[in-house]
Design an enzyme around this catalytic site. Structure first.
Site, PDB file in Angstrom:
ATOM      1  N   SER A 105     100.128  44.936  98.537  1.00  9.61           N
ATOM      2  CA  SER A 105     101.109  44.493  99.803  1.00  9.61           C
ATOM      3  C   SER A 105     102.033  43.473  99.505  1.00  9.61           C
ATOM      4  O   SER A 105     102.911  43.517  99.954  1.00  9.61           O
ATOM      5  CB  SER A 105     100.240  44.251 100.928  1.00  9.61           C
ATOM      6  OG  SER A 105      99.135  45.499 101.447  1.00  9.61           O
ATOM      7  N   THR A 150     101.371  41.013 103.731  1.00 12.62           N
ATOM      8  CA  THR A 150     102.589  41.734 104.255  1.00 12.62           C
ATOM      9  C   THR A 150     103.319  40.983 105.271  1.00 12.62           C
ATOM     10  O   THR A 150     104.714  40.507 105.153  1.00 12.62           O
ATOM     11  CB  THR A 150     102.124  43.064 105.043  1.00 12.62           C
ATOM     12  OG1 THR A 150     101.512  43.871 104.240  1.00 12.62           O
ATOM     13  CG2 THR A 150     103.444  43.755 105.597  1.00 12.62           C
ATOM     14  N   GLU A 174     103.651  44.604 111.900  1.00 10.72           N
ATOM     15  CA  GLU A 174     102.688  44.935 111.086  1.00 10.72           C
ATOM     16  C   GLU A 174     101.480  45.440 111.741  1.00 10.72           C
ATOM     17  O   GLU A 174     100.887  44.677 112.580  1.00 10.72           O
ATOM     18  CB  GLU A 174     102.394  44.151 109.871  1.00 10.72           C
ATOM     19  CG  GLU A 174     101.500  44.855 108.866  1.00 10.72           C
ATOM     20  CD  GLU A 174     100.523  44.032 108.296  1.00 10.72           C
ATOM     21  OE1 GLU A 174      99.988  44.408 106.897  1.00 10.72           O
ATOM     22  OE2 GLU A 174     100.296  42.736 108.679  1.00 10.72           O
ATOM     23  N   HIS A 215     102.037  51.137 101.299  1.00 10.84           N
ATOM     24  CA  HIS A 215     101.621  51.987 100.225  1.00 10.84           C
ATOM     25  C   HIS A 215     100.601  53.010 100.961  1.00 10.84           C
ATOM     26  O   HIS A 215     100.375  52.782 102.133  1.00 10.84           O
ATOM     27  CB  HIS A 215     100.789  50.998  99.266  1.00 10.84           C
ATOM     28  CG  HIS A 215      99.977  49.900  99.809  1.00 10.84           C
ATOM     29  ND1 HIS A 215      98.579  50.618 100.446  1.00 10.84           N
ATOM     30  CD2 HIS A 215      99.787  48.712 100.118  1.00 10.84           C
ATOM     31  CE1 HIS A 215      97.986  49.603 101.051  1.00 10.84           C
ATOM     32  NE2 HIS A 215      98.735  48.488 100.908  1.00 10.84           N
TER      33      HIS A 215
END
Length: 499
Positions: free
Chosen positions: A115, A178, A333, A380
């Site tokens: 990440s 992230t 996120e 991902h």
């Protein structure tokens, strides 16, 4: 009492310079072939179609949200809706956005990424190594000195330099890889608190991630930072919940620094305090709702965790950021999709994905589509599979039943689930457990997997990008992950690219 203003002044000169001259990108960034190539991709598409620029941009990142996760979550959500035919015909909110692209996710040193490297690509326009945050791949991981001069300017810095408001929201620790890549530069994603810094990093004046979030000039400060990770902001002498304490060895309380350093600032740590925040009178909001990561959505709904949902955090953020007439950049996120997959636990991963869909819908409903670019992507994927030949409408978390309702039996004489993992903690070592009498739909069930690992791994295939609003036409085809930076930079005229 520690003078927080003096502490703030200790931030390294390189970071101050970067913040002050955010619109002037360093050569280590603009000379990168990754940067040049991806900028040209967006430039070519811009010439093809001249669209209205975006006043606001909201980027949603579902951590680990690969295509199979989207498919399974779509079916799961559909099967919760009374009268739904079977779930397969359902759409997550963002799956009906008008523009879609496939995104390649590899890091410069890993075929299957992590990440840190993937979010660095999205935040800076430059692909880099696994484990590093917004520094070029000339840096050595976990080596402070090697990162000096290789720091990259992020979208947050560019937006702040233009006078826009900025916000970062996560259900993971706000200092996790992230979210951290959007506002911090460091050669090691695990340097979340100063107690994580090795001697070499301290000697060469690298700062921990939590420090970098708070100790920014007001002109370059985040307007909103919401998530978990409270332990990285408070001294190790402070108790933080049951048998927990802070992780700062420098004695600095960064939650106090937040309220002292910024005007009209507030700090909250639970849902009650969050709900009480008046967006009209609050210009800088820090919310840290758990010592570590926030609760999975499935658990948050089932207990009294005292945490706001991702949808609630997104909505509150928009209310605060929307006060800036020049516009804003918000990055949201859903961090725990990834964690559930690592644990081989599809139920929690799907519930968190559905909640991300809810947050995207709330963002769309609370913004002007003519002036707001909303993009939804992942960093991902995971080795998460949908297999067998279940009949339509078969519970996505259940055992496979063939067309006609007959229970499907594998060659070992036992039933199996539709969802599984290629590797992970649910691996079958000698022989598979008989699932005939197991409730595979309950939230603690761990799907079976093939290769035994203590933690299931990421996968390397492409993920998706869904976009709507001004600039969304730039999301098309198969793109490198660092192109996402340039789409936002171009759509919002952040000034980070010379065409």
């Amino acid at each position: 009492m520690i003078n927080m203003k003096k502490v703030a002044a200790l931030v390294s000169c390189s970071l101050v310079t970067m913040a002050t001259n955010a619109a002037v990108l360093p050569a280590t960034q603009t000379d990168s072939q990754w940067f040049k190539t991806s900028a040209q991709v967006v430039s070519d598409k811009t010439l093809q179609t001249n669209k209205t620029q975006a006043k606001n941009v909201i980027l949603f990142v579902g951590d680990g949200m690969g295509v199979s996760t989207l498919t399974a979550a779509r079916i799961y959500q559909g099967q919760q809706i009374q009268g739904n035919q079977g779930g397969e015909e359902n759409f997550l909110s963002f799956e009906q956005f008008p523009n879609t692209a496939l995104v390649k996710t590899y890091n410069t040193n890993q075929q299957t990424p992590d990440s840190a490297g993937t979010m660095t690509a999205m935040a800076t326009g430059v692909k880099s190594k696994a484990g590093v945050l917004s520094v070029s791949d000339a840096s050595l991981r976990a080596n402070c000195l090697s990162s000096k001069g290789n720091e990259l300017i992020t979208l947050v810095d560019l937006a702040n330099a233009k006078g826009l408001s900025t916000g970062v929201v996560s259900t993971a620790r706000i200092t996790h890889a992230t979210p951290a890549a959007t506002y911090a530069t460091t050669p090691e994603r695990n340097w979340e608190a100063d107690s994580n810094l090795p001697t070499e990093a301290i000697t060469n004046e690298c700062k921990d991630i939590a420090y970098q979030l708070v100790m920014r000039d007001e002109d370059n400060a985040l307007s909103v930072a919401l998530g978990g990770g409270r332990r990285n902001f408070i001294p190790d002498t402070v108790t933080d919940g049951e048998n927990k304490s802070g992780r700062r060895s420098d004695g600095v309380d960064l939650t106090q620094a937040w309220t002292e350093n910024f005007s009209n600032a507030a700090y909250v740590w639970d849902k009650e305090g969050f709900d009480a925040i008046d967006a009209d009178s609050t210009d800088h909001l820090l919310g840290l709702f758990n010592s570590s990561h926030m609760e999975y959505e499935a658990d948050r709904m089932d207990d009294t965790a005292g945490e706001p949902s991702l949808t609630e955090m997104t909505t509150k953020s928009i209310e605060i950021l929307n006060k800036n007439e020049q516009g804003y950049l918000l990055i949201v996120e859903s961090g725990r999709i990834d964690h559930a997959h690592h644990a081989g636990n599809a139920h929690r991963a799907l519930v968190d994905t559905v909640e991300l869909s809810n947050a995207v819908k709330a963002a769309f409903d609370n913004t002007n589509p003519d002036e707001t670019l909303i993009m939804v992507t992942a960093d991902h994927s995971h080795v998460f599979t949908i297999a067998g030949y279940p009949e339509r409408g078969n519970p996505i978390l259940g055992l496979v039943h063939n067309v006609g309702g007959e229970l499907a039996i594998a060659d070992d004489g036992k039933p199996y689930t539709t969802l599984g993992y290629t590797n992970g903690p649910g691996a079958v070592i000698a022989q598979r457990d008989d699932l005939s009498s197991v409730d595979t739909e309950q939230k603690d069930f761990m799907q079976q997997s093939l290769v035994p690992l203590s933690s299931e791994t990421h996968a390397g295939e492409d993920i998706t990008l869904h976009a709507t609003g001004p600039g969304s036409h730039l999301a098309q085809g198969v793109i490198e992950q660092n192109v996402i930076f340039h789409i936002i930079n171009q759509a919002q005229s952040l000034g980070g690219t010379k065409y």
